[in-house]
Every structure is written in C-alpha cells, then in structure tokens.
Motif scaffolding. Structure first.
Motif, PDB file in Angstrom:
ATOM      1  N   LYS A   2       8.382  -3.545  -6.580  1.00 48.93           N
ATOM      2  CA  LYS A   2       7.534  -4.715  -6.818  1.00 48.93           C
ATOM      3  C   LYS A   2       7.433  -5.601  -5.580  1.00 48.93           C
ATOM      4  N   GLU A   3       8.509  -5.675  -4.816  1.00 48.48           N
ATOM      5  CA  GLU A   3       8.498  -6.490  -3.604  1.00 48.48           C
ATOM      6  C   GLU A   3       7.503  -5.921  -2.591  1.00 48.48           C
ATOM      7  N   LYS A   4       7.527  -4.616  -2.440  1.00 52.06           N
ATOM      8  CA  LYS A   4       6.599  -3.950  -1.521  1.00 52.06           C
ATOM      9  C   LYS A   4       5.164  -4.133  -2.008  1.00 52.06           C
ATOM     10  N   ALA A   5       4.946  -3.993  -3.317  1.00 56.49           N
ATOM     11  CA  ALA A   5       3.614  -4.175  -3.892  1.00 56.49           C
ATOM     12  C   ALA A   5       3.126  -5.594  -3.634  1.00 56.49           C
ATOM     13  N   GLY A   6       4.019  -6.561  -3.768  1.00 55.26           N
ATOM     14  CA  GLY A   6       3.653  -7.958  -3.529  1.00 55.26           C
ATOM     15  C   GLY A   6       3.260  -8.212  -2.089  1.00 55.26           C
ATOM     16  N   SER A   7       3.967  -7.586  -1.154  1.00 53.59           N
ATOM     17  CA  SER A   7       3.627  -7.793   0.253  1.00 53.59           C
ATOM     18  C   SER A   7       2.286  -7.146   0.599  1.00 53.59           C
ATOM     19  N   LEU A   8       1.995  -6.014  -0.017  1.00 57.08           N
ATOM     20  CA  LEU A   8       0.700  -5.375   0.237  1.00 57.08           C
ATOM     21  C   LEU A   8      -0.440  -6.151  -0.433  1.00 57.08           C
ATOM     22  N   GLN A   9      -0.162  -6.739  -1.590  1.00 55.22           N
ATOM     23  CA  GLN A   9      -1.165  -7.579  -2.249  1.00 55.22           C
ATOM     24  C   GLN A   9      -1.450  -8.809  -1.381  1.00 55.22           C
ATOM     25  N   LYS A  15      -4.671 -11.675   4.645  1.00 57.26           N
ATOM     26  CA  LYS A  15      -5.023 -11.190   5.988  1.00 57.26           C
ATOM     27  C   LYS A  15      -6.365 -10.459   6.006  1.00 57.26           C
ATOM     28  N   LEU A  16      -6.543  -9.569   5.031  1.00 56.66           N
ATOM     29  CA  LEU A  16      -7.777  -8.777   5.018  1.00 56.66           C
ATOM     30  C   LEU A  16      -8.917  -9.488   4.295  1.00 56.66           C
ATOM     31  N   LYS A  17      -8.579 -10.459   3.445  1.00 55.87           N
ATOM     32  CA  LYS A  17      -9.575 -11.215   2.671  1.00 55.87           C
ATOM     33  C   LYS A  17     -10.474 -10.288   1.862  1.00 55.87           C
ATOM     34  N   LEU A  18      -9.845  -9.332   1.182  1.00 52.08           N
ATOM     35  CA  LEU A  18     -10.587  -8.355   0.384  1.00 52.08           C
ATOM     36  C   LEU A  18     -10.308  -8.566  -1.099  1.00 52.08           C
ATOM     37  N   THR A  19     -11.300  -8.271  -1.912  1.00 49.52           N
ATOM     38  CA  THR A  19     -11.089  -8.248  -3.349  1.00 49.52           C
ATOM     39  C   THR A  19     -10.448  -6.912  -3.706  1.00 49.52           C
ATOM     40  N   GLN A  20      -9.899  -6.839  -4.902  1.00 52.77           N
ATOM     41  CA  GLN A  20      -9.357  -5.566  -5.368  1.00 52.77           C
ATOM     42  C   GLN A  20     -10.470  -4.516  -5.382  1.00 52.77           C
ATOM     43  N   LYS A  21     -11.633  -4.900  -5.832  1.00 50.04           N
ATOM     44  CA  LYS A  21     -12.763  -3.977  -5.933  1.00 50.04           C
ATOM     45  C   LYS A  21     -13.137  -3.413  -4.562  1.00 50.04           C
ATOM     46  N   ASP A  22     -13.201  -4.289  -3.544  1.00 52.73           N
ATOM     47  CA  ASP A  22     -13.557  -3.835  -2.192  1.00 52.73           C
ATOM     48  C   ASP A  22     -12.516  -2.876  -1.625  1.00 52.73           C
ATOM     49  N   LEU A  23     -11.237  -3.211  -1.808  1.00 54.77           N
ATOM     50  CA  LEU A  23     -10.189  -2.330  -1.286  1.00 54.77           C
ATOM     51  C   LEU A  23     -10.185  -0.996  -2.016  1.00 54.77           C
ATOM     52  N   LYS A  56      -5.966  -4.386   9.309  1.00 57.77           N
ATOM     53  CA  LYS A  56      -5.475  -5.685   9.799  1.00 57.77           C
ATOM     54  C   LYS A  56      -5.435  -5.705  11.331  1.00 57.77           C
ATOM     55  N   ASP A  57      -4.915  -4.647  11.929  1.00 59.20           N
ATOM     56  CA  ASP A  57      -4.718  -4.611  13.374  1.00 59.20           C
ATOM     57  C   ASP A  57      -5.975  -4.272  14.160  1.00 59.20           C
ATOM     58  N   LEU A  58      -6.872  -3.517  13.544  1.00 59.84           N
ATOM     59  CA  LEU A  58      -8.101  -3.086  14.209  1.00 59.84           C
ATOM     60  C   LEU A  58      -9.303  -3.453  13.339  1.00 59.84           C
ATOM     61  N   PRO A  59      -9.857  -4.636  13.536  1.00 55.93           N
ATOM     62  CA  PRO A  59     -10.965  -5.093  12.689  1.00 55.93           C
ATOM     63  C   PRO A  59     -12.145  -4.115  12.619  1.00 55.93           C
ATOM     64  N   VAL A  60     -12.319  -3.287  13.622  1.00 54.24           N
ATOM     65  CA  VAL A  60     -13.407  -2.319  13.601  1.00 54.24           C
ATOM     66  C   VAL A  60     -13.228  -1.312  12.461  1.00 54.24           C
ATOM     67  N   VAL A  61     -11.991  -0.997  12.126  1.00 52.86           N
ATOM     68  CA  VAL A  61     -11.715  -0.079  11.016  1.00 52.86           C
ATOM     69  C   VAL A  61     -12.163  -0.728   9.708  1.00 52.86           C
ATOM     70  N   LYS A  62     -11.811  -1.988   9.531  1.00 50.34           N
ATOM     71  CA  LYS A  62     -12.227  -2.712   8.323  1.00 50.34           C
ATOM     72  C   LYS A  62     -13.749  -2.770   8.248  1.00 50.34           C
ATOM     73  N   LYS A  63     -14.378  -3.033   9.360  1.00 49.82           N
ATOM     74  CA  LYS A  63     -15.847  -3.144   9.415  1.00 49.82           C
ATOM     75  C   LYS A  63     -16.518  -1.836   8.968  1.00 49.82           C
ATOM     76  N   LYS A  64     -15.935  -0.719   9.371  1.00 49.49           N
ATOM     77  CA  LYS A  64     -16.505   0.581   9.001  1.00 49.49           C
ATOM     78  C   LYS A  64     -16.290   0.904   7.527  1.00 49.49           C
ATOM     79  N   LEU A  65     -15.154   0.494   6.985  1.00 49.68           N
ATOM     80  CA  LEU A  65     -14.831   0.801   5.594  1.00 49.68           C
ATOM     81  C   LEU A  65     -15.438  -0.176   4.598  1.00 49.68           C
ATOM     82  N   ILE A  66     -15.644  -1.414   5.010  1.00 49.46           N
ATOM     83  CA  ILE A  66     -16.149  -2.446   4.116  1.00 49.46           C
ATOM     84  C   ILE A  66     -17.482  -2.965   4.675  1.00 49.46           C
TER      85      ILE A  66
END
Length: 72
Positions: A2-9, A15-23, A56-66
């Motif tokens: 649960k601790e790991k799940a909380g940190s990823l949430q 950090k990523l500012k994503l909804t559950q649906k987007d992720l 998080k580390d490479l915004p270009v990856v987020k841009k391509k996926l979202i």
C-alpha cells in the motif's frame, strides 16, 4: 504494497498531473485495474512504474503517450 501504491498515486497526481483515466489509457490498462493498483489490492506492474518515472523525467515521453485534449 500500500505504501508503494500511495507513492505511485502521488506521482500520478502531483508530478504527472494525470487523471486515472489518462494514465490507464497511456499504459493500456483498464480503469478499474489502475484503481486496484492505487488502493493496493494489486501491485503495479514494474513496466508501469518505469513508464511513470520516464514520463516524470522525460516530458517528451509523457507528451507522446498523453495527447493534448482538443477544445470543444
């Protein structure tokens, strides 16, 4: 687990500012599956953890996926 799940949430929200649906869409998962990961019922797959950290580390990856939402 649960601790790991909380940190990823927190990573998704703060950090990523994503909804559950987007992720879920970005990683090819069902929304309910992602919700199970976040509440600790199931463990996040390692590949999803890595992908989230890359976004998080490479915004270009987020841009391509979202792709940006189009204005209505």
């Amino acid at each position: 687990m649960k601790e790991k799940a909380g940190s990823l949430q927190k990573l998704r929200k703060e950090k990523l500012k994503l909804t559950q649906k987007d992720l879920a869409k970005a990683v090819g998962a069902n929304l309910r599956t992602l919700q199970s990961w976040e509440c600790g019922r199931q463990e996040y797959p390692k590949s999803v953890e890595i992908l989230m950290k890359l976004m998080k580390d490479l915004p270009v990856v987020k841009k391509k996926l979202i792709p940006k939402k189009k204005a209505a």
